[in-house]
Design a protein around this motif. Structure first.
Motif, PDB file in Angstrom:
ATOM      1  N   LEU A   1       0.768  -1.431  -0.577  1.00 46.54           N
ATOM      2  CA  LEU A   1      -0.092  -0.069  -0.129  1.00 46.54           C
ATOM      3  C   LEU A   1       0.840   1.339   0.142  1.00 46.54           C
ATOM      4  O   LEU A   1       0.596   2.216  -0.955  1.00 46.54           O
ATOM      5  CB  LEU A   1      -0.815  -0.663   1.476  1.00 46.54           C
ATOM      6  N   ASP A   2       1.862   1.756   1.001  1.00 52.33           N
ATOM      7  CA  ASP A   2       2.798   2.733   1.352  1.00 52.33           C
ATOM      8  C   ASP A   2       3.312   2.740  -0.413  1.00 52.33           C
ATOM      9  O   ASP A   2       3.580   3.723  -0.907  1.00 52.33           O
ATOM     10  CB  ASP A   2       3.322   2.386   2.046  1.00 52.33           C
ATOM     11  N   LYS A   3       3.915   1.714  -0.551  1.00 50.18           N
ATOM     12  CA  LYS A   3       5.161   1.795  -1.679  1.00 50.18           C
ATOM     13  C   LYS A   3       4.007   2.006  -3.092  1.00 50.18           C
ATOM     14  O   LYS A   3       3.951   2.947  -4.057  1.00 50.18           O
ATOM     15  CB  LYS A   3       5.069   0.516  -2.221  1.00 50.18           C
ATOM     16  N   MET A   4       2.801   1.950  -3.449  1.00 48.88           N
ATOM     17  CA  MET A   4       1.963   2.361  -4.623  1.00 48.88           C
ATOM     18  C   MET A   4       1.606   3.463  -4.505  1.00 48.88           C
ATOM     19  O   MET A   4       1.996   4.317  -5.452  1.00 48.88           O
ATOM     20  CB  MET A   4       0.451   1.386  -4.373  1.00 48.88           C
ATOM     21  N   PHE A   5       1.646   3.745  -3.528  1.00 46.28           N
ATOM     22  CA  PHE A   5       0.609   5.902  -2.932  1.00 46.28           C
ATOM     23  C   PHE A   5       2.283   6.784  -3.448  1.00 46.28           C
ATOM     24  O   PHE A   5       1.935   7.681  -3.454  1.00 46.28           O
ATOM     25  CB  PHE A   5       0.198   5.654  -1.903  1.00 46.28           C
ATOM     26  N   HIS A   6       3.376   5.978  -2.738  1.00 49.07           N
ATOM     27  CA  HIS A   6       4.667   6.732  -3.146  1.00 49.07           C
ATOM     28  C   HIS A   6       4.999   7.295  -4.326  1.00 49.07           C
ATOM     29  O   HIS A   6       5.653   7.756  -4.361  1.00 49.07           O
ATOM     30  CB  HIS A   6       5.395   6.083  -1.757  1.00 49.07           C
ATOM     31  N   SER A   7       5.123   5.926  -5.161  1.00 43.78           N
ATOM     32  CA  SER A   7       5.778   6.010  -6.678  1.00 43.78           C
ATOM     33  C   SER A   7       4.686   6.277  -7.342  1.00 43.78           C
ATOM     34  O   SER A   7       4.787   7.792  -7.859  1.00 43.78           O
ATOM     35  CB  SER A   7       6.256   4.244  -6.924  1.00 43.78           C
ATOM     36  N   GLU A   8       2.685   6.443  -6.623  1.00 45.20           N
ATOM     37  CA  GLU A   8       1.978   7.660  -7.550  1.00 45.20           C
ATOM     38  C   GLU A   8       2.390   8.836  -7.406  1.00 45.20           C
ATOM     39  O   GLU A   8       2.335   9.843  -8.105  1.00 45.20           O
ATOM     40  CB  GLU A   8       0.497   7.478  -7.183  1.00 45.20           C
ATOM     41  N   HIS A   9       3.012   8.802  -5.769  1.00 43.24           N
ATOM     42  CA  HIS A   9       2.735  10.328  -5.502  1.00 43.24           C
ATOM     43  C   HIS A   9       3.791  11.713  -6.158  1.00 43.24           C
ATOM     44  O   HIS A   9       3.753  12.159  -6.565  1.00 43.24           O
ATOM     45  CB  HIS A   9       3.212  10.482  -4.052  1.00 43.24           C
TER      46      HIS A   9
ATOM     47  N   GLU B   1       5.898  15.759 -10.072  1.00 44.03           N
ATOM     48  CA  GLU B   1       6.907  15.739 -11.378  1.00 44.03           C
ATOM     49  C   GLU B   1       5.605  16.481 -11.979  1.00 44.03           C
ATOM     50  O   GLU B   1       6.156  17.397 -12.443  1.00 44.03           O
ATOM     51  CB  GLU B   1       6.659  14.795 -11.233  1.00 44.03           C
ATOM     52  N   LYS B   2       4.335  15.847 -12.490  1.00 50.30           N
ATOM     53  CA  LYS B   2       3.421  17.086 -13.807  1.00 50.30           C
ATOM     54  C   LYS B   2       2.501  17.799 -13.130  1.00 50.30           C
ATOM     55  O   LYS B   2       1.560  18.294 -14.333  1.00 50.30           O
ATOM     56  CB  LYS B   2       3.772  15.801 -14.271  1.00 50.30           C
TER      57      LYS B   2
END
Ligand code: SF4
Ligand code: SF4
Length: 173
Positions: A40-48, A53-54
């Motif tokens: 869960l954290d990994k999914m949100f952190h990479s999407e964040h 970024e854009k």
């Protein structure tokens, strides 16, 4: 009525929020259902990272226009000092206690938001503003309800959730 608040937003943000409103039931079920996931954290952190970024927050400011951060005592101390007033004056002029006994803004949009979408107290803004929308926080499991709610406020969160939905669907197929 709910769409009128989106009128001033960039087209992409408007579309993302309109879609999140339309899919709110589906999104609520999906986001709350993520609590079991170990990644869960990994999914949100990479999407964040990817989405912010854009994302141009200065073209949006929907969080500052539509919701109030919580002002903790340390925030009130710091901001009032910056504004050259006493904490009690800041509270009198701009804040009230909500039903959870937290200090929040009297007005929306935020009284400190400029017409150019810049925050007039940016360097001393409340911690809740610095951390918003909290999608890079550890232990996302504890804020899934808030994160669902933020899909209706923050186009970046709406985009993250759409991307996570697609990624989860792809893994299933
Ligand atoms: S204090 Fe600044 S960052 Fe926080 S809601 Fe107000 S304008 Fe936005
Ligand atoms: S954090 Fe979200 S709602 Fe706030 S300005 Fe950035 S994109 Fe908009």
């Amino acid at each position: 009525m709910i769409f009128s608040q989106f009128m001033m937003l960039p087209d992409k943000a408007k579309k993302l929020l309109a879609k999140a409103v339309q899919l709110r039931k589906e999104n609520k079920k999906f986001v709350l259902g993520l609590y079991k996931r170990k990644d869960l954290d990994k999914m949100f952190h990479s999407e964040h990272e990817r989405v912010f970024e854009k994302t141009d927050c200065l073209a949006c400011a929907n969080c500052c226009k539509t919701t109030s951060p919580i002002f903790r005592d340390v925030d009130i101390e710091r901001i009032s000092k910056h504004l050259g007033m006493k904490p009690a004056q800041l509270i009198d002029q701009h804040l009230h206690l909500d039903s959870d006994q937290d200090y929040v803004l009297n007005t929306s949009p935020c009284t400190f938001l400029g017409d150019d979408n810049y925050c007039r107290i940016y360097d001393v803004r409340p911690r809740a503003c610095r951390d918003y929308p909290h999608t890079d926080r550890k232990n996302m499991m504890g804020i899934l309800e808030l994160t669902y709610h933020n899909t209706l406020v923050c186009p970046a969160v709406a985009e993250m959730v759409e991307n996570i939905k697609k990624a989860v669907d792809q893994k299933k197929s």
